[in-house]
Design a protein around this motif. Structure first.
Motif, PDB file in Angstrom:
ATOM      1  N   LEU A 137       0.823  -1.216   0.000  1.00  0.00           N
ATOM      2  CA  LEU A 137       0.000   0.000   0.000  1.00  0.00           C
ATOM      3  C   LEU A 137       0.853   1.259   0.000  1.00  0.00           C
ATOM      4  O   LEU A 137       0.383   2.332  -0.402  1.00  0.00           O
ATOM      5  CB  LEU A 137      -0.944   0.009   1.210  1.00  0.00           C
ATOM      6  N   PHE A 138       2.111   1.142   0.445  1.00  0.00           N
ATOM      7  CA  PHE A 138       3.002   2.290   0.411  1.00  0.00           C
ATOM      8  C   PHE A 138       3.387   2.663  -1.020  1.00  0.00           C
ATOM      9  O   PHE A 138       3.987   3.711  -1.248  1.00  0.00           O
ATOM     10  CB  PHE A 138       4.248   2.028   1.260  1.00  0.00           C
ATOM     11  N   CYS A 139       3.034   1.807  -1.971  1.00  0.00           N
ATOM     12  CA  CYS A 139       3.208   2.152  -3.388  1.00  0.00           C
ATOM     13  C   CYS A 139       2.083   3.061  -3.870  1.00  0.00           C
ATOM     14  O   CYS A 139       2.152   3.615  -4.971  1.00  0.00           O
ATOM     15  CB  CYS A 139       3.230   0.891  -4.253  1.00  0.00           C
ATOM     16  N   PRO A 179       4.244  -1.522   8.683  1.00  0.00           N
ATOM     17  CA  PRO A 179       3.441  -0.782   7.698  1.00  0.00           C
ATOM     18  C   PRO A 179       1.978  -0.628   8.094  1.00  0.00           C
ATOM     19  O   PRO A 179       1.409   0.465   7.977  1.00  0.00           O
ATOM     20  CB  PRO A 179       3.597  -1.635   6.431  1.00  0.00           C
ATOM     21  N   SER A 180       1.353  -1.703   8.561  1.00  0.00           N
ATOM     22  CA  SER A 180      -0.067  -1.627   8.915  1.00  0.00           C
ATOM     23  C   SER A 180      -0.301  -0.678  10.086  1.00  0.00           C
ATOM     24  O   SER A 180      -1.299   0.053  10.122  1.00  0.00           O
ATOM     25  CB  SER A 180      -0.618  -3.015   9.250  1.00  0.00           C
ATOM     26  N   ILE A 184      -2.763   2.538   9.884  1.00  0.00           N
ATOM     27  CA  ILE A 184      -3.892   2.654  10.804  1.00  0.00           C
ATOM     28  C   ILE A 184      -3.845   3.986  11.555  1.00  0.00           C
ATOM     29  O   ILE A 184      -4.864   4.668  11.725  1.00  0.00           O
ATOM     30  CB  ILE A 184      -3.912   1.473  11.798  1.00  0.00           C
ATOM     31  N   LYS A 185      -2.654   4.385  11.992  1.00  0.00           N
ATOM     32  CA  LYS A 185      -2.513   5.664  12.698  1.00  0.00           C
ATOM     33  C   LYS A 185      -2.885   6.826  11.798  1.00  0.00           C
ATOM     34  O   LYS A 185      -3.550   7.784  12.224  1.00  0.00           O
ATOM     35  CB  LYS A 185      -1.079   5.821  13.202  1.00  0.00           C
ATOM     36  N   LYS A 199      -9.317  -2.958   6.587  1.00  0.00           N
ATOM     37  CA  LYS A 199      -8.082  -3.527   6.052  1.00  0.00           C
ATOM     38  C   LYS A 199      -8.288  -4.338   4.768  1.00  0.00           C
ATOM     39  O   LYS A 199      -7.597  -4.094   3.766  1.00  0.00           O
ATOM     40  CB  LYS A 199      -7.426  -4.385   7.137  1.00  0.00           C
ATOM     41  N   PRO A 200      -9.215  -5.314   4.724  1.00  0.00           N
ATOM     42  CA  PRO A 200      -9.364  -6.108   3.499  1.00  0.00           C
ATOM     43  C   PRO A 200      -9.809  -5.287   2.290  1.00  0.00           C
ATOM     44  O   PRO A 200      -9.249  -5.430   1.199  1.00  0.00           O
ATOM     45  CB  PRO A 200     -10.425  -7.152   3.890  1.00  0.00           C
TER      46      PRO A 200
END
Length: 232
Positions: A137-139, A179-180, A184-185, A199-200
């Motif tokens: 997801l950082f992409c 990463p998660s 979330i933060k 998340k999903p």
């Protein structure tokens, strides 16, 4: 030529959603006949699935799959996994030896090699995500921010986190900075006064928006896995 069918044993619903909606159409476009996801069994009596707690759970599901799916005249079967390195159960093959390896890519390679040797099936291609699924997801941080309007400023911190490594797969894997946890933060805020992070749904939506070509270009370990699935 026999039709190739790939079975992906997934750690959780996030990985399963990615396999079903992002990985499957991509691999089928590359000539793979079929891609099927299986959510890991965590309690057979209660029919509970998702959230791997031990290596034994992975082995049980893999053994059952391999017995059920034998190669035939017109099809052949390949088995793989999508597990996170972060919080990987400590009973995994090679776990203790891998802990002593400081370089993340070498560590995950050692774990995958030990995993393959333990399963001992030429049809099996182990994959352990560095450091967890949310690295992908950082992409697509901008897509993440668009999905949760109002979180744009907090998502800027995610971009700063990424700049420190320039590599999504090397985002830190501690309980506070995995990463998660960072995502979330950014989405929920320190006191969870904003969104409840889904998340999903977010996992499959953001990776679909980013696209497999971009994910492969920016995540080398992930790319190696995709290459193996295409070429096997």
């Amino acid at each position: 030529m026999k039709a190739k069918i790939i079975h992906v044993l997934c750690e959780g619903q996030t990985e399963q959603g990615f396999v079903e909606e992002v990985l499957r159409p991509y691999l089928q476009a590359q000539g793979v006949a079929g891609v099927k996801s299986i959510l890991i069994t965590t309690n057979k009596k209660k029919n509970a699935r998702g959230g791997m707690l031990s290596y034994a759970q992975a082995v049980t599901d893999l053994e059952l799959l391999r017995k059920m799916k034998m190669d035939g005249e017109y099809e052949r079967h390949v088995f793989t996994t999508m597990f996170d390195l972060y919080a990987l159960p400590d009973d995994f093959p090679g776990y203790e030896a891998a802990k002593a390896i400081g370089e993340p890519y070498a560590r995950v390679a050692a774990l995958e090699t030990a995993f393959a040797e333990a399963i001992n099936d030429s049809r099996f291609i182990p994959y352990i995500q560095l450091h967890e699924f949310e690295a992908l997801l950082f992409c697509g941080i901008d897509y993440l921010a668009k999905r949760y309007p109002g979180c744009e400023k907090r998502c800027e911190q995610l971009k700063k986190d990424l700049e420190k490594t320039s590599n999504p797969e090397l985002i830190n894997n501690s309980p506070e900075t995995a990463p998660s946890k960072r995502i979330i933060k950014a989405i929920e805020g320190d006191k969870k006064q904003h969104y409840n992070y889904n998340k999903p749904a977010t996992g499959k939506d953001v990776t679909k928006s980013v696209g497999m070509d971009e994910l492969r270009a920016r995540c080398s370990h992930f790319n190696e896995w995709i290459e193996k699935l295409i070429d096997c």
